[in-house]
Design a protein around this motif. Structure first.
Motif, short mmCIF file in Angstrom:
data_model
loop_
_atom_site.label_atom_id
_atom_site.label_comp_id
_atom_site.label_asym_id
_atom_site.label_seq_id
_atom_site.Cartn_x
_atom_site.Cartn_y
_atom_site.Cartn_z
N ILE A 26 0.68 -1.25 0.09
CA ILE A 26 -0.09 0.15 0.05
C ILE A 26 1.03 1.26 -0.02
CG2 ILE A 26 -1.62 1.13 1.26
CD1 ILE A 26 -2.83 -1.47 2.27
N ASN A 27 1.68 1.41 0.78
CA ASN A 27 2.69 2.27 0.84
C ASN A 27 3.65 2.54 -0.63
OD1 ASN A 27 2.14 3.27 3.39
ND2 ASN A 27 3.60 1.94 4.44
N THR A 28 4.13 1.46 -1.00
CA THR A 28 4.63 1.94 -2.26
C THR A 28 3.66 2.18 -3.38
OG1 THR A 28 6.10 -0.21 -1.99
CG2 THR A 28 5.86 0.37 -4.23
N PHE A 29 2.50 1.61 -3.51
CA PHE A 29 1.60 2.04 -4.30
C PHE A 29 1.32 3.74 -4.16
CE2 PHE A 29 -2.81 3.57 -5.43
CZ PHE A 29 -2.68 3.09 -6.75
N LYS A 30 1.04 4.22 -2.98
CA LYS A 30 0.95 5.67 -2.50
C LYS A 30 2.27 6.35 -2.92
CE LYS A 30 -2.38 5.15 1.37
NZ LYS A 30 -2.50 5.57 2.73
N ARG A 31 3.41 5.85 -2.90
CA ARG A 31 4.67 6.61 -3.27
C ARG A 31 4.61 6.68 -4.62
NH1 ARG A 31 9.45 3.94 -0.57
NH2 ARG A 31 10.70 5.42 -1.41
N ILE A 32 4.34 5.76 -5.47
CA ILE A 32 4.32 5.96 -6.96
C ILE A 32 3.21 7.03 -7.10
CG2 ILE A 32 3.71 4.96 -8.88
CD1 ILE A 32 4.61 2.19 -7.56
N ILE A 33 1.94 7.09 -6.75
CA ILE A 33 0.95 7.80 -7.03
C ILE A 33 1.27 9.42 -6.53
CG2 ILE A 33 -1.47 8.39 -6.71
CD1 ILE A 33 -0.76 6.12 -8.57
N ALA A 34 2.00 9.41 -5.40
CA ALA A 34 2.32 10.78 -5.06
C ALA A 34 3.15 11.71 -6.01
CB ALA A 34 2.96 10.90 -3.98
N LYS A 35 3.72 11.00 -6.82
CA LYS A 35 4.43 11.55 -8.06
C LYS A 35 3.93 12.11 -9.16
CE LYS A 35 8.25 10.87 -5.50
NZ LYS A 35 9.45 11.72 -5.25
N LYS A 36 2.68 11.57 -9.41
CA LYS A 36 1.81 11.95 -10.56
C LYS A 36 2.02 13.33 -11.11
CE LYS A 36 -2.33 11.36 -13.11
NZ LYS A 36 -3.98 10.89 -12.87
N ASN A 37 1.45 14.22 -10.12
CA ASN A 37 1.26 15.67 -10.24
C ASN A 37 2.52 16.13 -10.59
OD1 ASN A 37 -1.34 15.69 -10.31
ND2 ASN A 37 -1.50 16.25 -8.08
N LEU A 38 3.56 15.86 -10.08
CA LEU A 38 4.95 16.62 -10.21
C LEU A 38 5.31 16.07 -11.67
CD1 LEU A 38 7.86 17.01 -8.12
CD2 LEU A 38 8.21 14.89 -9.41
N ILE A 39 5.02 14.79 -11.95
CA ILE A 39 5.77 14.56 -13.31
C ILE A 39 4.80 15.24 -14.46
CG2 ILE A 39 6.12 12.53 -14.74
CD1 ILE A 39 5.97 10.69 -12.12
N ALA A 40 3.61 15.05 -14.24
CA ALA A 40 2.75 15.40 -15.44
C ALA A 40 2.54 17.13 -15.50
CB ALA A 40 1.50 14.87 -15.27
N TYR A 41 2.23 17.69 -14.23
CA TYR A 41 1.82 19.10 -14.19
C TYR A 41 2.64 20.02 -13.73
CZ TYR A 41 -2.24 16.12 -14.90
OH TYR A 41 -3.12 15.36 -15.37
N GLU A 42 3.70 19.82 -12.90
CA GLU A 42 4.55 20.89 -12.37
C GLU A 42 5.64 21.38 -13.12
OE1 GLU A 42 6.19 20.06 -8.09
OE2 GLU A 42 4.44 19.40 -7.38
N ASN A 43 5.68 22.87 -12.89
CA ASN A 43 6.67 23.48 -13.85
C ASN A 43 7.94 23.31 -13.54
OD1 ASN A 43 7.41 25.44 -15.87
ND2 ASN A 43 6.97 27.14 -14.43
#
Length: 127
Positions: free
Chosen positions: A80-97
């Motif tokens: 569960i923690n591994t999944f959460k760590r992966i998902i937590a990066k989504k916005n950083l990868i796709a949307y942050e400047n």
């Protein structure tokens, strides 16, 4: 959701996984990251469909982790923690400047490899 539909999500996970590895070999770090995230989401869908007959359709994938507590496997808190760590990066990868760097890509790739392997070990092979 039909239990047999897990195969659809597992195939998606495999495709994202394979593309993640090809992106790594090509030095395409953003593609590594986004394919890692989508691989994890598809893995999550596959295991939840197979074991519970459900999948999340919500926008916030962090809430999906709550469904993991209903799985029959024991001691899955690290997954569960591994999944959460992966998902937590989504916005950083796709949307942050800002750039998504090689070290970050390799980190998320390693997490995704671990999660993908765990999911495969908890599902029957298909096709």
């Amino acid at each position: 959701v039909e239990k047999s539909d897990y195969e659809i999500y597992l195939k998606k996970a495999k495709d994202f996984h394979d593309t993640m590895l090809k992106a790594r070999d090509a030095g395409k770090w953003i593609a590594v990251g986004l394919n890692a995230v989508h691989c994890a989401i598809s893995c999550c869908d596959a295991i939840l469909v197979f074991h519970l007959g459900v999948r999340s359709t919500g926008e916030d994938h962090m809430h999906v982790a709550d469904l993991f507590t209903r799985l029959p496997q024991k001691g899955i808190s690290s997954e569960i923690n591994t999944f959460k760590r992966i998902i937590a990066k989504k916005n950083l990868i796709a949307y942050e400047n800002r750039e998504f760097h090689q070290t970050e890509a390799i980190d998320i790739l390693k997490l995704t490899e671990r999660f993908y392997s765990w999911v495969l070990s908890n599902l029957p092979t298909y096709g």
